[in-house]
Write an enzyme that holds these catalytic residues in place. Sequence first.
Site, PDB file in Angstrom:
ATOM      1  N   HIS A   1     -11.371   9.957   7.500  1.00 34.18           N
ATOM      2  CA  HIS A   1     -11.160   8.515   7.598  1.00 34.18           C
ATOM      3  C   HIS A   1     -10.583   8.055   8.925  1.00 34.18           C
ATOM      4  CE1 HIS A   1     -10.380   4.448   6.297  1.00 34.18           C
ATOM      5  NE2 HIS A   1      -9.077   4.596   6.442  1.00 34.18           N
TER       6      HIS A   1
ATOM      7  N   ARG B   1      -1.160   9.105   2.145  1.00 32.98           N
ATOM      8  CA  ARG B   1      -2.549   9.511   1.974  1.00 32.98           C
ATOM      9  C   ARG B   1      -2.760  11.026   2.015  1.00 32.98           C
ATOM     10  NH1 ARG B   1      -5.533   4.961   5.799  1.00 32.98           N
ATOM     11  NH2 ARG B   1      -5.358   3.226   4.308  1.00 32.98           N
TER      12      ARG B   1
ATOM     13  N   GLU C   1       0.846  -1.193   0.000  1.00 34.52           N
ATOM     14  CA  GLU C   1       0.000   0.000   0.000  1.00 34.52           C
ATOM     15  C   GLU C   1       0.880   1.241   0.000  1.00 34.52           C
ATOM     16  OE1 GLU C   1      -4.029  -1.631   2.183  1.00 34.52           O
ATOM     17  OE2 GLU C   1      -2.534  -0.656   3.425  1.00 34.52           O
TER      18      GLU C   1
ATOM     19  N   ARG D   1      -1.036   8.784   9.407  1.00 37.20           N
ATOM     20  CA  ARG D   1      -0.919   7.343   9.623  1.00 37.20           C
ATOM     21  C   ARG D   1      -0.494   6.623   8.348  1.00 37.20           C
ATOM     22  NH1 ARG D   1      -4.326   2.933   8.812  1.00 37.20           N
ATOM     23  NH2 ARG D   1      -6.099   4.253   8.225  1.00 37.20           N
TER      24      ARG D   1
ATOM     25  N   HIS E   1      -9.179   9.952   3.845  1.00 37.59           N
ATOM     26  CA  HIS E   1      -8.830   8.917   2.882  1.00 37.59           C
ATOM     27  C   HIS E   1      -9.059   9.474   1.481  1.00 37.59           C
ATOM     28  CE1 HIS E   1      -8.579   5.148   0.734  1.00 37.59           C
ATOM     29  NE2 HIS E   1      -8.132   4.573   1.826  1.00 37.59           N
TER      30      HIS E   1
END
Length: 550
Positions: free
Chosen positions: A360, A299, A120, A395, A253
């Site tokens: 998110h 992100r 990811e 994060r 997100h």
Amino acid sequence: MPSAGTDSSLPVVVIGAGLAGLTVALHLADKQPVVVLAKRRLEEAATAWAQGGIVGVLGSDDSVESHVRDTQEAGAGLVDERTAEFIARHSAQAVEWLVERGVPFSPDPTGPLGLHLTREGGHAVRRIAHAADATGKAIHDVLLDEVRKHPNITLREKWMAIDLITNRHLKRSQQDPTMVRSLDAGRCHGVYALDIEHGRVETLAASAVVLASGGVGKVYRYTSNPDTSTGDGIAMAWRAGCRVSNMEFIQFHPTCLYHPQERSFLITEALRGEGGILRLPDGTRFMPDHDERGELAPRDIVARAIDFEMKKHGLDHVWLDATHLGEAFLKEHFPTIHARCMSLGIDIARQPIPVVPAAHYTCGGVVTDLHGRTDLPGLYAVGETTYTGLHGANRLASNSLLECVVLGRTCAEDIQATLPDQVPRVRDWDESQVTDADEEVVISHNWDELRLLMWNYVGIVRTTRRLERALHRIKLLRNEIDDYYAAFRVSRDLLELRNLVDCAELIVRSALSRQESRGLHFSRDYPRTLPVSFPTILCKKPKRKDAWQP
């Protein structure tokens, strides 16, 4: 459950039935009775919505040091290295514990532990263990089934914690003087909790309380979070005097499905990890213009890039194109997304997916150590409710489930080692001065106004003027909500609104105090990143001393 007594075998009360809460409960239950409160159905925890996976440093091409570096880079200079190293070092153990429980991770006979690992955004290598594209649900289903079968765990659906019971709630006139002297200056002794279905409040005494109630995504109009994410644990801990940190860092997100019938469905980051491309309506790929890592940038960068392009071109959304991956691949690796989009008339194998950023994840929260201990003895917190230093200013993908499992275990170990010798008597909930609400429209109106002003003024890109306007209106809303709370019997909607307005103020105050742009916090007035920065820590000034006066 008894509301008073001197028996130290009173249960541990866990507030929240997601991965963090269930992990704590399972590690405790063989030696200590546990009560788990879920304010909606047990299946509705945010964990079940997690699509991507859980980090495991398992492969021969991976290392703890590599994972820590990726976590630090995503966290934009605010990650606590000791925390990141501790959690990365225990990541393999966490995944193995879940495998032992029977979690059906996607297999790969050639992979470590026989697992397929995906990659990811922000990760240097493939290290994400997953169950297709519904990892959270797969984990949650298995643990929930185990918890339901455990004789020492009591599950209470549709029960909502109202406030923590601290020393100011003790029955002083009935207290044994020897116990009075043995009490700490402050301690958590349980919670007041609302039985939502029957409309009654109970006093739940406890040997310890664990806040595992998730984040605060519902403070924003658009969010990928379930309805449970109203910041309950953060707000209760704050009201009880605990420090709260880094609340300005709300992760948006980048890719939430944009569709009138689906306002909270997430399109996992793993789809970009496998080659999905973000495009404008004319097909132009735009991410390389914003970051050399393209769609695999962290992100915060991807979310700001999408926000920029939407505002520049006057768009309601952008497109995530995965058509080149092929129908067979998409059905195998992303069956949930494929099926959900097909049900809405979107064939992701043949047409791009309309996506938009949405609130998110809450990267800040209640300050804890690596055992889940808060500032208030007897009170613990685990998961998205907390600030441990792991996530810093942003994060790293799939670190959230990992944090729940690793620190859920250490939290349970500390609780077991530090159970109190004596538990004092506490006062029951008093609603003799309130009546039934006569105009609940006040709640719905204030709820809508709060979420809209947070979206417009405290979103992905911020200004000082917008933040000041938001704070002014939040204070007015707080006064209305406090008056309503003081006059009428509590309900779930009222309690959630009360918690959201507390969290909204914490977010705005934190954002105003950070005079730079870093990670998830971007200010047009302070666009530069300072060479050195520190976490934002808010401390509540007590209105009264929360301690026994013999």
